[in-house]
Scaffold this active site. Structure first.
Site, mmCIF file in Angstrom:
data_model
loop_
_atom_site.group_PDB
_atom_site.id
_atom_site.type_symbol
_atom_site.label_atom_id
_atom_site.label_comp_id
_atom_site.label_asym_id
_atom_site.label_seq_id
_atom_site.Cartn_x
_atom_site.Cartn_y
_atom_site.Cartn_z
ATOM 1 N N ASP A 19 -3.079 39.363 -29.314
ATOM 2 C CA ASP A 19 -2.878 40.702 -28.769
ATOM 3 C C ASP A 19 -2.010 40.578 -27.516
ATOM 4 O O ASP A 19 -2.499 40.270 -26.434
ATOM 5 C CB ASP A 19 -4.217 41.363 -28.435
ATOM 6 N N GLU A 21 0.379 41.426 -24.293
ATOM 7 C CA GLU A 21 0.617 42.453 -23.285
ATOM 8 C C GLU A 21 2.113 42.423 -22.974
ATOM 9 O O GLU A 21 2.735 41.350 -22.971
ATOM 10 C CB GLU A 21 -0.199 42.204 -22.011
ATOM 11 N N ALA A 22 2.675 43.593 -22.716
ATOM 12 C CA ALA A 22 4.118 43.693 -22.522
ATOM 13 C C ALA A 22 4.436 44.599 -21.341
ATOM 14 O O ALA A 22 3.613 45.419 -20.913
ATOM 15 C CB ALA A 22 4.786 44.240 -23.789
ATOM 16 N N ASP A 119 2.107 44.446 -32.427
ATOM 17 C CA ASP A 119 2.245 43.133 -31.783
ATOM 18 C C ASP A 119 3.340 42.307 -32.442
ATOM 19 O O ASP A 119 4.152 41.678 -31.754
ATOM 20 C CB ASP A 119 0.907 42.380 -31.828
ATOM 21 N N HIS A 178 -7.137 45.820 -21.763
ATOM 22 C CA HIS A 178 -5.697 45.570 -21.618
ATOM 23 C C HIS A 178 -5.397 44.206 -20.990
ATOM 24 O O HIS A 178 -4.241 43.961 -20.626
ATOM 25 C CB HIS A 178 -5.000 46.690 -20.850
ATOM 26 N N ASP A 183 -8.806 41.391 -24.754
ATOM 27 C CA ASP A 183 -8.635 42.222 -25.947
ATOM 28 C C ASP A 183 -8.751 41.373 -27.211
ATOM 29 O O ASP A 183 -9.423 41.755 -28.178
ATOM 30 C CB ASP A 183 -7.271 42.912 -25.929
#
Length: 233
Positions: A19, A21-22, A119, A178, A183
């Site tokens: 998962d 994060e961006a 993702d 998040h 996550d």
């Protein structure tokens, strides 16, 4: 609930929950380029139904190196963390090396599992284009747990957010929402419960020529060998 043993002939040996994060901004504009800033993997053993190990590295963004306040508050990832991190090609190499050390695709079969399609079909796809990398073979097929969850428990697709899935299974979120690693761990908890309840988690989506496609449920179980580091185009 007592843990159940899973038949190795019918399941992947391992599931790798990812998962990302961006980078993001409040009310993301269409032209905004999302760059991966956290790359986590949670290794779920389908025999023991336990999280066996984890991988996590932060990533230094290149196009928008300064994180927005919105992104920092949402993810809990500080500017200092990404400033000190490696850029994506090196982090991807580390992730692939970690998977090889776990003998995924050689000694053990495995599948990637994500919470939705974005993702792989969006974040990883965009990131590889930014860095002029070939899209990695190991990530071309995955289990979209939202689809699996909705189909197995007969839940409408609009009720398959992470928080809702946990709630419907009587579980609370563990950790910081998040956070990519937290996550991923919570997604793995859902996968464990689904396996305990008799769900056959199988690859149900793939990326083909840059396009998201559904994989028929009849596709046999496998687990592509973890490839060498994707080369530059």
């Amino acid at each position: 609930m007592q843990k159940q043993s899973i038949n190795a002939e019918n399941y992947y040996d391992y599931i790798c929950v990812i998962d990302f994060e961006a980078t993001c901004e409040e009310g993301n504009q269409l032209e905004f380029t999302h760059e991966i800033i956290e790359f986590p993997i949670v290794l779920l053993n389908t025999q023991t139904l336990e999280i066996e190990d984890t991988f996590q590295q932060y990533v230094k963004p290149e196009i928008n190196p300064q994180l927005s306040d919105f992104c920092i508050n949402l993810t809990g990832i500080s500017q200092e963390l990404v400033d000190q991190a490696d850029e994506f090609p090196k982090v991807l190499r580390s992730a692939i090396d970690w998977m090889k050390q776990k003998e995924l695709g050689s000694r053990y079969s495995y599948a990637i599992l994500t919470d939705g399609s974005w993702d792989m079909s969006k974040f990883l796809n965009i990131q590889c284009r930014v860095n002029r990398l070939r899209y990695p073979t190991f990530a071309k097929k995955w289990i979209n747990i939202r689809k699996s969850y909705g189909n197995f428990y007969k839940i409408p697709r609009n009720q398959t957010k992470l928080s809702t899935m946990l709630e419907k299974l009587g579980m609370d979120y563990d950790g910081r929402p998040h956070s990519g690693l937290d996550d991923s761990k919570n997604i793995a908890r859902i996968a464990i419960r689904m396996l305990q309840d008799g769900c056959e988690l199988r690859v149900n989506e793939k990326l083909h020529d840059g396009q998201l496609m559904t994989v028929p449920s009849s596709v046999p179980i496998g687990g592509a060998p973890v490839p060498q580091m994707p080369g530059f185009r």
